[in-house]
Scaffold this motif. Structure first.
Motif, PDB file in Angstrom:
ATOM      1  N   GLU A 151      16.367 -28.918  10.155  1.00  0.00           N
ATOM      2  CA  GLU A 151      16.035 -29.900   9.111  1.00  0.00           C
ATOM      3  C   GLU A 151      14.555 -29.818   8.746  1.00  0.00           C
ATOM      4  N   THR A 152      13.720 -29.617   9.755  1.00  0.00           N
ATOM      5  CA  THR A 152      12.280 -29.492   9.492  1.00  0.00           C
ATOM      6  C   THR A 152      12.017 -28.240   8.660  1.00  0.00           C
TER       7      THR A 152
ATOM      8  N   ASP B  68      13.576 -26.634  14.574  1.00  0.00           N
ATOM      9  CA  ASP B  68      14.483 -27.629  14.015  1.00  0.00           C
ATOM     10  C   ASP B  68      14.859 -27.244  12.572  1.00  0.00           C
TER      11      ASP B  68
ATOM     12  N   LEU C 117       7.018 -35.372   8.221  1.00  0.00           N
ATOM     13  CA  LEU C 117       7.213 -34.148   7.453  1.00  0.00           C
ATOM     14  C   LEU C 117       6.987 -34.400   5.962  1.00  0.00           C
ATOM     15  N   ARG C 118       7.525 -35.528   5.494  1.00  0.00           N
ATOM     16  CA  ARG C 118       7.345 -35.873   4.078  1.00  0.00           C
ATOM     17  C   ARG C 118       5.861 -36.078   3.783  1.00  0.00           C
TER      18      ARG C 118
ATOM     19  N   ASP D  31      13.901 -26.896   6.565  1.00  0.00           N
ATOM     20  CA  ASP D  31      14.394 -27.069   5.192  1.00  0.00           C
ATOM     21  C   ASP D  31      13.308 -27.547   4.233  1.00  0.00           C
ATOM     22  N   ALA D  32      12.239 -28.140   4.766  1.00  0.00           N
ATOM     23  CA  ALA D  32      11.160 -28.642   3.906  1.00  0.00           C
ATOM     24  C   ALA D  32      10.283 -27.506   3.372  1.00  0.00           C
TER      25      ALA D  32
ATOM     26  N   ARG E  23      10.317 -38.177  12.369  1.00  0.00           N
ATOM     27  CA  ARG E  23      10.160 -36.756  12.011  1.00  0.00           C
ATOM     28  C   ARG E  23      10.163 -36.602  10.501  1.00  0.00           C
ATOM     29  N   ALA E  24      11.149 -37.246   9.871  1.00  0.00           N
ATOM     30  CA  ALA E  24      11.296 -37.137   8.415  1.00  0.00           C
ATOM     31  C   ALA E  24      10.064 -37.687   7.719  1.00  0.00           C
TER      32      ALA E  24
ATOM     33  N   THR F 123       6.512 -32.127  14.560  1.00  0.00           N
ATOM     34  CA  THR F 123       7.450 -33.243  14.598  1.00  0.00           C
ATOM     35  C   THR F 123       8.252 -33.266  15.899  1.00  0.00           C
TER      36      THR F 123
ATOM     37  N   ARG G  20      14.175 -38.947  14.897  1.00  0.00           N
ATOM     38  CA  ARG G  20      14.613 -38.355  13.631  1.00  0.00           C
ATOM     39  C   ARG G  20      13.922 -39.000  12.411  1.00  0.00           C
ATOM     40  N   ALA G  21      13.920 -40.340  12.359  1.00  0.00           N
ATOM     41  CA  ALA G  21      13.344 -41.033  11.200  1.00  0.00           C
ATOM     42  C   ALA G  21      11.838 -40.780  11.138  1.00  0.00           C
TER      43      ALA G  21
END
Ligand SMILES: Nc1ncnc2c1ncn2[C@@H]1O[C@H](COP(=O)(O)OP(=O)(O)OP(=O)(O)O)[C@@H](O)[C@H]1O
Length: 251
Positions: free
Chosen positions: A212-213, A210, A190-191, A215-216, A186-187, A178, A183-184
């Motif tokens: 936030e990444t 990252d 990742l999803r 955290d998945a 990336r999310a 990512t 940011r959007a």
């Protein structure tokens, strides 16, 4: 938890590595890193730039042979295999996605996605059907007939993800997939990646700097200067042996 030096891979670990040392032409890349990944799990390998994330993924995937230590996948001692056997293992059971989509511009999107199957000798029709199926699954079926030049970076990266998943690998190595995205985007990527992996039981080793990444993921293995972060700290503590410092598996 500290792994004793002679410990064997636990039964539920599909991928397992112990005391990996690797140096890039003399400069240390990994210093005594251990890792374990269970079937269907998403492991985030985190750390700042240059901390050894890519080197670890490449050792786990059999793209690099560690100077010391061992890597086992599904009972196979990967570090002992000849280059041709490692290459066969990689093609049959693993997939890789990096930060750069690296699509072939002269091929259509579906052909890019189908490439691993076509290179493995799958019949054209079956490869095409599988590529279309995965493109639909990843919500980019509408791009199948286009050339990569017509896609933006986020769309291209989803095609690269399709190409990685089309052969239903046992383990997907995702190295900062990512990183080049907003940011959007990336999310979304990742999803898409985690949903596809979880629904198909694909194990993922995800390198990222990252938070936030990361955290998945189900678990994390943090690296600092080529060592597990907790081992790097423990190495500075009096009374900690090198093996204990190097082989904490508490990720
Ligand atoms: N081919 C190479 N030749 C020499 N040194 C290398 C090579 N590849 C990596 N290194 C060095 O090994 C160390 C670990 O690099 P690595 O790429 O594994 O880290 P990383 O955490 O993935 O970093 P990044 O996030 O920047 O990709 C770094 O000091 C890096 O400079």
């Amino acid at each position: 938890m500290v792994a004793p030096p002679d410990s064997a891979p636990p039964d539920d670990d599909v991928l397992w590595a112990r005391s990996l040392h690797y140096s890039h032409s003399g400069s240390p890349g990994l210093i005594g890193v251990c890792a374990r990944v269970r079937q269907g799990e998403i492991l985030a390998v985190t750390g700042p730039r240059g901390s050894g994330k890519t080197t670890l993924l490449r050792c786990l995937a059999g793209r690099l042979v560690p100077d010391q230590g061992e890597v086992r996948f599904d009972g196979i001692a990967v570090h002992t295999l000849r280059p041709s056997a490692r290459e066969r293992l990689f093609r049959a059971r693993f997939a890789w996605i990096g930060p750069d989509p690296q699509l072939l511009p002269e091929l259509k999107v579906w052909e890019n996605a189908a490439l691993p199957l076509l290179l493995a000798g799958a019949p054209h029709r079956a490869a095409r059907a599988a590529a279309h199926e995965w493109l639909e699954r990843l919500d980019i079926g509408g791009f199948a007939g286009k050339r990569p030049g017509a896609l933006n970076r986020a769309e291209s990266q989803r095609v690269a993800l399709t190409r990685a998943l089309v052969g239903s690998p046992s383990v997907l190595f995702a190295d900062e997939p990512t990183a080049p995205l907003h940011r959007a985007e990336r999310a979304l990527l990742l999803r898409t990646l985690t949903t596809a992996a979880r629904s198909h039981g694909i194990t993922v080793v995800l390198a990222t700097h990252d938070e936030e990444t990361a955290d998945a993921a189900d678990r994390r293995l943090a690296l600092v200067d080529g060592r597990p972060a907790d081992a790097a700290a423990a190495a500075d503590s009096p009374g900690t042996t090198e093996e204990q410092a190097a082989c904490s598996l508490s990720a």
